[in-house]
Every structure is written in C-alpha cells, then in structure tokens.
Design a protein around this motif. Sequence first.
Motif, mmCIF file in Angstrom:
data_model
loop_
_atom_site.group_PDB
_atom_site.id
_atom_site.type_symbol
_atom_site.label_atom_id
_atom_site.label_comp_id
_atom_site.label_asym_id
_atom_site.label_seq_id
_atom_site.Cartn_x
_atom_site.Cartn_y
_atom_site.Cartn_z
ATOM 1 N N ASN A 1 0.903 -1.392 0.481
ATOM 2 C CA ASN A 1 0.168 0.257 -0.445
ATOM 3 C C ASN A 1 0.572 0.876 -0.245
ATOM 4 O O ASN A 1 0.449 2.436 0.157
ATOM 5 N N SER A 2 2.216 0.896 0.037
ATOM 6 C CA SER A 2 2.847 2.485 -0.684
ATOM 7 C C SER A 2 3.937 1.862 -1.593
ATOM 8 O O SER A 2 3.789 1.251 -1.637
ATOM 9 N N PRO A 3 4.610 3.459 -2.029
ATOM 10 C CA PRO A 3 5.370 3.084 -3.041
ATOM 11 C C PRO A 3 6.602 2.485 -2.911
ATOM 12 O O PRO A 3 7.109 2.666 -1.142
ATOM 13 N N ALA A 4 8.072 1.686 -3.882
ATOM 14 C CA ALA A 4 8.727 0.897 -3.357
ATOM 15 C C ALA A 4 9.794 2.124 -4.299
ATOM 16 O O ALA A 4 9.473 2.348 -5.567
ATOM 17 N N TYR A 5 10.116 1.955 -3.151
ATOM 18 C CA TYR A 5 12.146 2.775 -3.820
ATOM 19 C C TYR A 5 13.064 1.861 -4.533
ATOM 20 O O TYR A 5 13.263 1.407 -4.105
ATOM 21 N N ASN A 6 13.814 2.282 -5.101
ATOM 22 C CA ASN A 6 15.218 1.904 -6.001
ATOM 23 C C ASN A 6 15.262 0.312 -6.164
ATOM 24 O O ASN A 6 15.857 -0.445 -4.552
ATOM 25 N N ILE A 7 14.512 -0.724 -6.693
ATOM 26 C CA ILE A 7 14.158 -1.548 -6.562
ATOM 27 C C ILE A 7 15.186 -2.666 -7.649
ATOM 28 O O ILE A 7 15.606 -2.252 -8.770
ATOM 29 N N ASP A 8 15.974 -3.668 -6.948
ATOM 30 C CA ASP A 8 17.029 -4.251 -8.006
ATOM 31 C C ASP A 8 16.834 -5.402 -7.314
ATOM 32 O O ASP A 8 16.433 -6.238 -6.392
ATOM 33 N N ILE A 9 16.176 -6.043 -8.888
ATOM 34 C CA ILE A 9 15.827 -8.454 -8.822
ATOM 35 C C ILE A 9 17.444 -8.629 -9.252
ATOM 36 O O ILE A 9 17.824 -8.036 -10.533
ATOM 37 N N LYS A 10 18.063 -9.398 -8.817
ATOM 38 C CA LYS A 10 18.740 -10.583 -9.833
ATOM 39 C C LYS A 10 18.301 -11.574 -9.643
ATOM 40 O O LYS A 10 17.968 -12.469 -9.009
ATOM 41 N N PHE A 11 17.965 -12.654 -10.610
ATOM 42 C CA PHE A 11 17.700 -13.289 -11.084
ATOM 43 C C PHE A 11 19.097 -14.529 -11.426
ATOM 44 O O PHE A 11 20.032 -13.976 -11.863
ATOM 45 N N ASP A 12 18.397 -16.116 -11.032
ATOM 46 C CA ASP A 12 18.960 -16.598 -11.752
ATOM 47 C C ASP A 12 20.130 -17.016 -12.827
ATOM 48 O O ASP A 12 19.254 -17.108 -14.052
ATOM 49 N N GLU A 13 21.613 -16.793 -12.962
ATOM 50 C CA GLU A 13 21.910 -16.967 -13.748
ATOM 51 C C GLU A 13 21.703 -17.848 -14.923
ATOM 52 O O GLU A 13 20.956 -17.686 -16.000
ATOM 53 N N ASN A 14 21.935 -19.139 -14.440
ATOM 54 C CA ASN A 14 21.647 -20.263 -15.288
ATOM 55 C C ASN A 14 20.378 -20.450 -15.625
ATOM 56 O O ASN A 14 19.847 -20.563 -16.822
ATOM 57 N N PHE A 15 19.029 -19.826 -14.712
ATOM 58 C CA PHE A 15 17.406 -19.906 -15.577
ATOM 59 C C PHE A 15 17.995 -18.828 -16.648
ATOM 60 O O PHE A 15 17.197 -19.188 -17.730
ATOM 61 N N ILE A 16 18.360 -17.376 -16.137
ATOM 62 C CA ILE A 16 18.704 -16.952 -17.403
ATOM 63 C C ILE A 16 18.694 -17.120 -18.613
ATOM 64 O O ILE A 16 18.124 -17.021 -19.919
ATOM 65 N N GLN A 17 20.017 -17.543 -18.314
ATOM 66 C CA GLN A 17 20.883 -18.052 -19.384
ATOM 67 C C GLN A 17 19.806 -19.502 -20.139
ATOM 68 O O GLN A 17 20.173 -18.885 -21.841
ATOM 69 N N LYS A 18 19.549 -20.242 -19.980
ATOM 70 C CA LYS A 18 18.614 -20.994 -20.622
ATOM 71 C C LYS A 18 17.047 -20.407 -21.431
ATOM 72 O O LYS A 18 16.975 -21.037 -22.894
ATOM 73 N N VAL A 19 16.057 -19.609 -20.699
ATOM 74 C CA VAL A 19 15.121 -18.494 -21.482
ATOM 75 C C VAL A 19 16.062 -17.807 -22.382
ATOM 76 O O VAL A 19 15.444 -18.405 -23.445
ATOM 77 N N HIS A 20 17.327 -16.971 -22.625
ATOM 78 C CA HIS A 20 18.357 -16.780 -23.746
ATOM 79 C C HIS A 20 17.951 -17.832 -24.863
ATOM 80 O O HIS A 20 18.616 -16.901 -25.642
ATOM 81 N N GLU A 21 18.244 -18.608 -24.632
ATOM 82 C CA GLU A 21 18.901 -19.641 -25.950
ATOM 83 C C GLU A 21 17.539 -19.576 -26.232
ATOM 84 O O GLU A 21 17.316 -19.879 -28.132
ATOM 85 N N THR A 22 16.094 -19.007 -26.187
ATOM 86 C CA THR A 22 14.739 -18.876 -27.529
ATOM 87 C C THR A 22 14.387 -17.391 -27.136
ATOM 88 O O THR A 22 14.214 -16.420 -27.957
ATOM 89 N N GLU A 23 14.272 -17.208 -25.909
ATOM 90 C CA GLU A 23 14.111 -15.356 -26.089
ATOM 91 C C GLU A 23 14.781 -15.101 -25.745
ATOM 92 O O GLU A 23 15.847 -15.266 -24.206
ATOM 93 N N ASN A 24 15.647 -13.332 -25.874
ATOM 94 C CA ASN A 24 16.369 -12.714 -25.183
ATOM 95 C C ASN A 24 15.499 -11.446 -24.211
ATOM 96 O O ASN A 24 16.331 -10.204 -24.741
ATOM 97 N N ARG A 25 14.938 -11.479 -24.086
ATOM 98 C CA ARG A 25 14.028 -10.344 -23.433
ATOM 99 C C ARG A 25 14.407 -9.812 -21.540
ATOM 100 O O ARG A 25 13.960 -8.939 -21.101
ATOM 101 N N ILE A 26 14.447 -11.280 -20.748
ATOM 102 C CA ILE A 26 14.402 -10.478 -19.634
ATOM 103 C C ILE A 26 16.337 -10.621 -18.876
ATOM 104 O O ILE A 26 16.970 -11.676 -19.402
ATOM 105 N N PRO A 27 15.899 -9.070 -18.599
ATOM 106 C CA PRO A 27 18.294 -9.361 -18.141
ATOM 107 C C PRO A 27 18.014 -10.186 -17.463
ATOM 108 O O PRO A 27 17.817 -10.549 -16.428
ATOM 109 N N PHE A 28 19.639 -10.162 -16.550
ATOM 110 C CA PHE A 28 20.186 -11.086 -15.285
ATOM 111 C C PHE A 28 19.551 -9.860 -14.624
ATOM 112 O O PHE A 28 18.957 -10.927 -13.191
#
Length: 200
Positions: free
Chosen positions: A79-106
């Motif tokens: 119910n309140s604004p969020a500031y300076n959101i940092d999200i880091k995804f699992d590199e192995n997962f994103i690399q696997k996804v990037h084999e077909t689509e390259n839209r989500i950054p690490f």
Amino acid sequence: MIEWITCNPDAVSAIAAIITAVATIFLFLCTGVYVFLTNQSVKEARKLRETATSPLISIYIQSFKKSQYLELVIENIGNSPAYNIDIKFDENFIQKVHETENRIPFELHIKYFTPKQSVAYFLCEFGKLPQDNDFSFNIDLSYSSKDKEVFNDSFKYNYSFLKRADNSIPYELEQHKNMLRGIENSIKGLTSAINKKANP
C-alpha cells in the motif's frame, strides 16, 4: 471467635499481614500480566501499521492471455510506493531462457514503483523453461520504502504448478470460439422467430 481475636491480637496482626502480602503479590502479578499484554498489543498494532503502509514487491510467472506462453510479472502489492528496486535472477535460469528469448535481463533496477503497479516481461513457452532443479530458480530482491527502510529477500521460485495448468487453448482462439458461439445463438434466435411468424 471474638474472644480469640481479643486474646490474640498478635496472631490477628500476623494473619492480616499475610493476607496483605498475598494480595500485594497477586496485584503485582496481575499488573505484570497487564503490562505484558499491553506491550504485545502495541507491538502487534505497530506491526500491522507498518505492514499496511509498506511496499511489498511480488514476483511471479503466469500464463500470457491463457496461452502456452509465459510472462514474468513484477508487482507492488503493498500500500506504499517502493524505491530503488533491485532484482537479480538466477544466471543459469536466464541463460537457458535466452536460448529462445532474450527479453529478460540478469538484473533489473526500478527507481520507483507505485502501489498496485506491475510490469510484465515476456518469458517463453513453458516447454522451453529449464526442466531441472525441481522447476525452480533463485531470486535476490532488494527495495526500500519512503521512510528509507530497506527490505531484502532471497527466495526460490517454483513454477512446477504450471505443468498442470490448462493453457492448451490460446487466448485468441478462445475469443473466436466465444464469438462464434454468440453468432450461433443469435442465428438460432432469428430462426425461431421466423418459424413462429411463418407458422402462427
């Protein structure tokens, strides 16, 4: 009884002192319990107020318009604004996804997110997601509130539930199916009306 009290004033005083002491201890214990319960109530009220006025970032995967394609959604469900959101995804997962689509950054950085605001990133088809690691991947998340309170979270997101989801009919085909069903009902209604007029 009155005679005994008259004859034993010291004993009466001792009994009165014992009763007073027991009553004092009882009152002290009751006061302690009351103070403890009041303190707990204040803590709970403070916690509820903080929860009601804090941001809460949620990250999840869902079907894109009831199709076999998936999207990754980041949403502020607080119910309140969020500031300076940092999200880091699992590199192995994103690399696997990037084999077909390259839209989500690490990694993602979002400076400001209003309450109930969300953003979606196209992922890929479910069959092209990594099928190992128990259908899960790690996410590291950090953001802050307006009061500069920092929230950190690391969790494992499991998407195995999507295996059992019924996403076999793409959204557009389902819309066309509903439209044809409506046309069919309209034709039946017109046919019925014409038959009634032709055969009064």
